[in-house]
Design an enzyme around this catalytic site. Structure first.
Site, mmCIF file in Angstrom:
data_model
loop_
_atom_site.group_PDB
_atom_site.id
_atom_site.type_symbol
_atom_site.label_atom_id
_atom_site.label_comp_id
_atom_site.label_asym_id
_atom_site.label_seq_id
_atom_site.Cartn_x
_atom_site.Cartn_y
_atom_site.Cartn_z
ATOM 1 N N CYS A 81 0.750 -1.242 0.022
ATOM 2 C CA CYS A 81 0.077 0.108 0.034
ATOM 3 C C CYS A 81 0.901 1.476 0.048
ATOM 4 C CB CYS A 81 -0.822 -0.112 1.090
ATOM 5 S SG CYS A 81 -2.532 1.383 1.033
ATOM 6 N N HIS A 176 -3.661 -5.281 0.785
ATOM 7 C CA HIS A 176 -3.017 -5.532 2.073
ATOM 8 C C HIS A 176 -3.030 -7.310 2.036
ATOM 9 C CE1 HIS A 176 -2.526 -2.035 4.191
ATOM 10 N NE2 HIS A 176 -3.615 -1.524 3.207
ATOM 11 N N GLU A 178 -1.673 -8.901 4.361
ATOM 12 C CA GLU A 178 -1.519 -9.427 5.908
ATOM 13 C C GLU A 178 -2.989 -9.520 6.603
ATOM 14 O OE1 GLU A 178 -1.032 -4.667 5.973
ATOM 15 O OE2 GLU A 178 -0.948 -6.398 4.562
#
Length: 527
Positions: A81, A176, A178
């Site tokens: 990002c 993202h 994660e």
């Protein structure tokens, strides 16, 4: 020495998830602020670097930038990002304020064959394009890639959703990986860490025990250590690890403030003093705490009183242990990250760690934090390997002020006794009711569950008589990170069973309600 991944934090709310995902791949990782100096980066000697997301815009001149040393290390770099945008801007690309922002679920088309995304996809379109289901959260976007980069993925509103320089092993993802909403996120991070960075997957709790024990023995030598034992997971695991390392050189001080769960003091003493053979001083300070809390209704005031009184009681007991040179605490890695990030430009504003306070300086003791490198899930795994009962290690979080913040308004001994019994019935029922679909207990299916005492009375009918008694609220939530939470859809049969038991077995309560508020807008605890 473990291979390491360095994560530079640009202020994202989910940076900790990056470190957790890397460690789940059995690779050690650490989070540090984005503005660490070049010598630190070189001395850290990472196998790879991950640049987190963040709330800033690289289109502004005074916002965070990636240390140049990162790009000169000769190791793979992954920008996520904001990290991707900063990488693009600093390496010669162009970033602009996006007119179409992307927040939430998105479908990304993988392009070209890159080592990061090769073979990773969620579905294939009729035209044969590999697609990924990802989570986006950005306004700005990369307009032009830097020299040497090739397009790796795109969406309709974000033509450059990912980019790769395969020669230097630099990669950028606008989404993202994660977060759990990115379905293949774990696979992407594992690919980067294990294959592209070539990191060894040797970070395991079994190995950690031997390393930690050796480190504690070297650090402490023959000196004595005191530890404030709360009965919570962190301090319990810290006590078990320290006892494994230094045996009778450890003395634990367990302060009972009168606001613990039912039979909790007895369970703590049985586990540590009897089962593990740890030296524990049990201080019953309930009268003092309840006296100080009399007439106090403000939640923050209650927290401060309980915190200050705990320090005073602990300090008095610790002062008697004149041969102690160390104060041990159950500080864990998220506490360290939050304390380090506090006040940093670009970082989220989070509480500073409450455990540390001023105790080490006041007592003139050296600070020992044996769990400071571990996340909560790692602490739990370590606790089981150290021989702690799984029921203790995997139980739900309990606030430091205890029932003091689950009794709304003024705290009284009678209220605490009523709440203790109601809460115990709720938890016992959650443990015994099994969900047929998953085969798990509802206790294991909820992240946190508890009862709350409401200082209001309601009219009821019991037998042939009218009652006017107190109300208890039940709260159960499901969450992955405790930053957001959904209320748990408990079976009506379970709720009815709990309600009947509480009303029949806890004299003084005639009504039970269930809290169906999510977080946000509500917090998990009521106070």
């Amino acid at each position: 020495m473990h291979d390491k991944i360095l994560i530079l934090d640009f202020g994202s709310q989910v940076t900790q998830l990056i470190a957790r995902r890397v460690r789940e791949a059995n690779v050690y990782s650490e989070i540090h602020p984005y503005d660490v100096d070049a010598s630190f980066i070189r001395d850290f000697a990472p196998k790879g670097v991950i640049l987190s997301g963040g709330p800033s815009s690289v289109t502004e001149t005074d916002t965070p930038r990636v240390p140049q040393a990162v790009f000169e290390l000769g190791v793979p770099v992954l920008g996520i990002c904001y990290g991707m945008q900063a990488m693009a801007e600093q390496l010669g690309g162009k970033v602009d304020i996006g007119h179409l922002r992307e927040f939430g679920y998105a479908e990304v088309r993988a392009r070209n064959h890159t080592s990061l995304l090769e073979g990773i996809k969620d579905f294939t379109t009729p035209e044969g394009h590999g697609m990924l289901k990802v989570w986006m959260s950005h306004g700005d976007k990369v307009l032009e890639m830097p020299p040497g980069f090739a397009l790796m993925a795109s969406t309709e509103s974000c033509p450059i959703a990912a980019m790769a320089d395969e020669k230097r092993h630099f990669y950028g993802l606008q989404w993202h990986p994660e977060v759990t909403h990115t379905v293949q996120g774990r696979a992407m991070l594992e690919r980067f860490v294990l294959q592209i960075c070539g990191a060894r997957a040797d970070w395991e709790m079994g190995n950690y025990i031997d390393e930690a024990v050796a480190k504690i023995r070297e650090q402490v030598g023959n000196e004595h250590v005191i530890l404030g034992l709360s009965g919570g997971v962190d301090s319990s695991v810290a006590a078990a690890l320290l006892h494994r390392a230094i045996g009778d050189q450890l003395t634990c001080v367990f302060v009972d403030h009168g606001l613990l769960r039912l039979n909790e003091a007895e369970q703590v003493m049985a586990t540590f003093a009897d089962h593990l053979g740890v030296k524990v001083i049990h201080v019953d300070a309930s009268e003092v705490f309840l006296r100080k809390l009399a007439g106090v209704t403000d939640p923050e005031a209650k927290r401060k009183i309980i915190g200050a009184e705990f320090v005073e009681v602990f300090q008095a007991e610790a002062g008697r242990l004149t041969d102690a040179k160390w104060l041990a605490q159950g500080t864990i890695y998220p506490d360290v990250i939050e304390s380090a990030g506090k006040g940093k430009k670009g970082a989220q504003t989070i509480k500073s760690h409450h455990n540390v306070g001023g105790l080490p300086e006041t007592l003139n003791l050296k600070l020992l934090e044996p769990l400071r490198e571990l996340f909560k899930d790692e602490v739990r795994e370590l606790g089981v390997k150290l021989g702690l009962p799984p029921a203790m290690v995997y139980r739900h979080p309990f606030p430091g002020p205890g029932l003091g913040v689950r009794i709304l308004g003024e705290v009284k001994r009678d209220f605490a006794d009523l709440l203790r019994r109601a809460d115990a019935i709720f938890i016992e029922t959650l443990r015994t009711f099994i969900d047929k679909e998953t085969g798990k207990s509802w206790y294991d299916l909820t992240s946190q569950a508890f009862a709350v005492f409401l200082p209001v009375k309601s009219v009821g009918v019991m037998g042939d008589g009218r009652t006017y008694e107190y109300v208890v609220a039940l709260r159960a939530v499901q969450t992955l990170d405790f930053m957001t939470a959904h209320w748990a859809h408990l079976p009506h049969e379970l709720l009815g069973h709990v309600s009947n038991r509480i009303i029949n077995e806890v004299r003084g309560i005639n009504r039970v309600v269930y809290d169906i508020s999510g977080k946000p807008p509500a917090t998990i605890e009521w106070e």
